[in-house]
Motif scaffolding. Structure first.
Motif, mmCIF file in Angstrom:
data_model
loop_
_atom_site.group_PDB
_atom_site.id
_atom_site.type_symbol
_atom_site.label_atom_id
_atom_site.label_comp_id
_atom_site.label_asym_id
_atom_site.label_seq_id
_atom_site.Cartn_x
_atom_site.Cartn_y
_atom_site.Cartn_z
ATOM 1 N N LEU A 87 0.807 -1.228 0.000
ATOM 2 C CA LEU A 87 0.000 0.000 0.000
ATOM 3 C C LEU A 87 0.838 1.274 0.000
ATOM 4 C CD1 LEU A 87 -2.856 -0.919 2.498
ATOM 5 C CD2 LEU A 87 -2.923 -0.923 0.008
ATOM 6 N N TYR A 88 1.908 1.279 0.790
ATOM 7 C CA TYR A 88 2.636 2.526 0.999
ATOM 8 C C TYR A 88 4.062 2.511 0.478
ATOM 9 C CZ TYR A 88 -1.283 2.744 4.204
ATOM 10 O OH TYR A 88 -2.531 2.706 4.739
ATOM 11 N N GLY A 89 4.557 1.353 0.044
ATOM 12 C CA GLY A 89 5.922 1.276 -0.461
ATOM 13 C C GLY A 89 6.967 1.395 0.627
ATOM 14 N N ILE A 90 6.589 1.081 1.866
ATOM 15 C CA ILE A 90 7.510 1.161 2.998
ATOM 16 C C ILE A 90 8.066 -0.228 3.271
ATOM 17 C CG2 ILE A 90 7.702 1.658 5.459
ATOM 18 C CD1 ILE A 90 5.441 3.688 5.066
ATOM 19 N N THR A 91 9.382 -0.345 3.257
ATOM 20 C CA THR A 91 10.025 -1.618 3.543
ATOM 21 C C THR A 91 10.361 -1.666 5.019
ATOM 22 O OG1 THR A 91 10.992 -1.607 1.339
ATOM 23 C CG2 THR A 91 11.918 -3.140 2.925
ATOM 24 N N CYS A 92 9.806 -2.630 5.706
ATOM 25 C CA CYS A 92 10.043 -2.787 7.142
ATOM 26 C C CYS A 92 11.341 -3.556 7.365
ATOM 27 C CB CYS A 92 8.878 -3.523 7.791
ATOM 28 S SG CYS A 92 7.321 -2.638 7.626
ATOM 29 N N GLU A 93 11.973 -3.291 8.480
ATOM 30 C CA GLU A 93 13.242 -3.926 8.812
ATOM 31 C C GLU A 93 13.054 -5.437 8.956
ATOM 32 O OE1 GLU A 93 16.478 -3.813 12.424
ATOM 33 O OE2 GLU A 93 15.241 -2.053 12.043
ATOM 34 N N GLY A 94 13.910 -6.191 8.305
ATOM 35 C CA GLY A 94 13.862 -7.639 8.390
ATOM 36 C C GLY A 94 12.821 -8.281 7.499
ATOM 37 N N TYR A 95 12.195 -7.506 6.619
ATOM 38 C CA TYR A 95 11.151 -8.056 5.758
ATOM 39 C C TYR A 95 11.638 -8.061 4.320
ATOM 40 C CZ TYR A 95 6.820 -8.440 3.143
ATOM 41 O OH TYR A 95 5.846 -8.838 2.271
ATOM 42 N N LYS A 96 11.533 -9.208 3.679
ATOM 43 C CA LYS A 96 11.891 -9.316 2.262
ATOM 44 C C LYS A 96 10.607 -9.202 1.469
ATOM 45 C CE LYS A 96 16.216 -11.290 1.787
ATOM 46 N NZ LYS A 96 16.912 -11.042 0.583
ATOM 47 N N ALA A 97 10.468 -8.115 0.745
ATOM 48 C CA ALA A 97 9.249 -7.865 -0.016
ATOM 49 C C ALA A 97 9.161 -8.817 -1.197
ATOM 50 C CB ALA A 97 9.224 -6.422 -0.505
ATOM 51 N N ARG A 98 8.014 -9.430 -1.322
ATOM 52 C CA ARG A 98 7.763 -10.290 -2.474
ATOM 53 C C ARG A 98 7.288 -9.430 -3.629
ATOM 54 N NH1 ARG A 98 3.658 -14.276 0.352
ATOM 55 N NH2 ARG A 98 2.911 -12.229 0.906
ATOM 56 N N ALA A 99 7.457 -9.926 -4.816
ATOM 57 C CA ALA A 99 6.979 -9.202 -5.982
ATOM 58 C C ALA A 99 5.456 -9.194 -5.972
ATOM 59 C CB ALA A 99 7.490 -9.849 -7.265
#
Length: 133
Positions: A87-99
């Motif tokens: 939703l916001y394009g914010i990458t949280c620490e320790g999280y690997k964003a999936r496509a």
């Protein structure tokens, strides 16, 4: 202003009637819980109100009422890291964003199928132009 209304305003009794829910217009008086909640709102929610919209701001205010000791926007949105990314394009620490749907990752960057198809079409056109020269 009457003495009664002055006392209600200065002690924050109207906010006590809200059953612990405070917003940016709450008159806190001497209620420290209210002031801490408003500080959370102005620290976490208010700087991002224009960027993310009204629903985000209202939900952020509710989150400050639940946990008034949040310090940053990430403290609020990283409760659900996948949603924070989508939703916001914010990458949280320790999280690997999936496509996200309709795209895939190559060398750490996310590309959509439309971008890949456009790049292939451009290479074909350049190849055809070079062959005709």
């Amino acid at each position: 202003m009457s003495l009664l209304s002055s006392l209600l305003t200065s002690t924050g009794s109207f906010d006590k009637l809200r059953q612990g829910y405070y917003d940016e217009g709450s008159a806190c008086g001497f209620v420290t819980e209210c002031q801490e909640t408003k500080d959370c709102m102005f620290r976490v929610c208010a700087p991002h109100q224009d960027a993310y919209g009204g629903t985000f701001f209202e939900n952020c205010i509710r989150a400050c009422n639940e946990d008034r000791f949040m310090q940053t926007l990430e403290d609020y949105v990283c409760k659900n890291p996948q949603q924070a990314w989508e939703l916001y394009g914010i990458t949280c620490e320790g999280y690997k964003a999936r496509a996200s749907k309709g795209s895939f990752k190559i060398l750490g960057r996310e590309f959509t199928f439309l971008q890949i198809a456009s790049a292939i079409l451009l290479m074909i056109l350049i190849y055809i132009i070079i062959q005709r020269i």
